[in-house]
Design an enzyme around this catalytic site. Structure first.
Site, short mmCIF file in Angstrom:
data_model
loop_
_atom_site.label_atom_id
_atom_site.label_comp_id
_atom_site.label_asym_id
_atom_site.label_seq_id
_atom_site.Cartn_x
_atom_site.Cartn_y
_atom_site.Cartn_z
N GLU A 13 0.66 -1.01 -0.44
CA GLU A 13 -0.16 0.08 0.02
C GLU A 13 0.96 1.07 -0.31
O GLU A 13 0.18 2.15 -0.24
CB GLU A 13 -0.87 0.00 1.27
CG GLU A 13 -1.67 -0.83 1.42
CD GLU A 13 -2.35 -1.11 2.73
OE1 GLU A 13 -3.96 -1.35 2.41
OE2 GLU A 13 -2.10 -1.50 3.57
N GLY A 79 -11.90 -5.12 1.92
CA GLY A 79 -13.11 -5.58 1.67
C GLY A 79 -14.32 -5.18 1.60
O GLY A 79 -14.25 -4.64 2.61
N ILE A 150 -11.60 -10.71 7.08
CA ILE A 150 -12.90 -11.09 6.75
C ILE A 150 -12.52 -12.27 5.41
O ILE A 150 -12.91 -11.67 4.49
CB ILE A 150 -13.57 -10.14 7.07
CG1 ILE A 150 -14.20 -9.34 8.06
CG2 ILE A 150 -15.79 -10.99 6.67
CD1 ILE A 150 -13.37 -9.73 9.07
N MET A 170 -8.95 -2.97 9.09
CA MET A 170 -8.05 -3.43 10.08
C MET A 170 -7.64 -2.34 10.68
O MET A 170 -7.16 -2.66 11.75
CB MET A 170 -7.22 -4.28 10.52
CG MET A 170 -7.49 -5.83 9.13
SD MET A 170 -6.02 -7.58 8.95
CE MET A 170 -6.62 -7.85 10.90
N GLU A 171 -7.68 -1.13 10.37
CA GLU A 171 -6.98 0.02 10.74
C GLU A 171 -8.14 1.26 10.74
O GLU A 171 -7.77 2.42 11.64
CB GLU A 171 -5.82 0.29 9.96
CG GLU A 171 -4.85 -0.48 10.36
CD GLU A 171 -5.16 -1.20 8.86
OE1 GLU A 171 -5.75 -1.35 8.33
OE2 GLU A 171 -4.68 -2.79 8.99
N ASP A 194 -11.04 -7.33 -2.03
CA ASP A 194 -12.53 -8.54 -2.57
C ASP A 194 -13.24 -8.11 -1.70
O ASP A 194 -13.17 -6.99 -1.82
CB ASP A 194 -11.51 -9.32 -1.52
CG ASP A 194 -10.83 -8.52 0.08
OD1 ASP A 194 -10.12 -7.62 -0.25
OD2 ASP A 194 -12.05 -8.84 0.42
N1 ADE Z 1 -8.55 -5.19 3.63
C1 ADE Z 1 -8.88 -6.03 2.16
N2 ADE Z 1 -9.97 -7.07 2.07
C2 ADE Z 1 -9.98 -6.75 3.30
C3 ADE Z 1 -10.89 -8.20 4.76
N3 ADE Z 1 -11.34 -8.78 3.71
N4 ADE Z 1 -10.68 -8.06 5.64
C4 ADE Z 1 -9.76 -7.84 6.66
N5 ADE Z 1 -8.96 -6.41 6.36
C5 ADE Z 1 -9.35 -6.38 5.03
#
Ligand code: ADE
Length: 226
Positions: A13, A79, A150, A170-171, A194
């Protein structure tokens, strides 16, 4: 000169940002390396904070306390939770919220009326404009964060029902929380890598590099216009 903090979680990133700031210097604080350079007439302090909420929070607070940044932009991948978001789409967060804090109302014990942390409206609007200029499909919405990658449709459905989030990572909420405590404007920009579903892991591996690059381009475009 304006001082702007940029945080990413992962090296992929951060790659384009690091390359763009290569003419600057680095500063080491504890285990974190900060890249400091002038870019587009601004003082930029940028770092890969690492994955997860504590890493992001610590990095944000270091930027604020040690460098005096005036705002923080988080750039990375996410995600999709919303059906409106597809691979490589951008979400510019209106607000950020934890999806792993139960009950979510606990935050209100310390901060009345606070379930989520609103991002800076001007930064979000500017980011949306840059998306249009770069031809990136963008929505505004809620980004939800937890210390969990996830890749399970049932977990995804639970998070949507609990938080009404549009994308998960996650941040972002940790950065928002730290900025809230410091009264600092912030932006959370994410490109979808995703669907946070049963195919999530495979899609992430396939699309993360390109998605990360797109978000970094957007972030640099935003910094140019702040
Ligand atoms: N960052 C990118 N995809 C993610 C996901 N599926 N879960 C958590 N953080 C992510």
């Amino acid at each position: 000169m304006k001082k702007i903090g940029i945080i990413c979680a992962m090296d992929n990133e951060f790659a384009l940002i690091k390359q763009t700031l290569a003419h600057g210097r680095t500063a080491q604080i504890g285990r974190c390396t900060f890249y400091c350079a002038e870019y587009a007439g601004k003082d930029i302090i940028a770092a890969t904070g690492g994955i997860g909420k504590v890493n992001a929070a610590a990095c944000a607070q270091m930027m604020i306390s040690n460098f005096g940044v005036e705002c923080i932009v988080f750039s990375g991948v996410a995600g999709a939770l919303s059906d409106k978001l597809h691979i490589f789409d951008i979400i510019v967060a209106n607000d950020v919220m934890y999806h792993d804090l139960f009950p979510a109302s606990l935050l209100r014990d310390n901060f009345p009326n606070c379930d989520c942390f609103p991002t800076d409206a001007r930064l979000a609007e500017l980011a949306e404009t840059v998306c249009t200029e770069l031809g990136l499909h963008c929505i505004r919405g809620r980004v939800v964060s937890g210390d969990q990658f996830i890749t399970d449709s049932i977990v995804k459905a639970r998070i949507i029902s609990d938080t009404h989030g549009d994308a998960t990572e996650m941040e972002g909420a940790a950065v928002g929380h730290v900025c809230y405590l410091n009264n600092l404007p912030f932006a959370i920009l994410r490109c979808i890598s995703d669907g946070a579903d049963d195919n999530g892991e495979m899609d992430f591996d396939t699309f993360v590099e390109q998605a990360a690059h797109r978000c970094a381009k957007l972030t640099l475009g935003l910094v140019e216009r702040i």
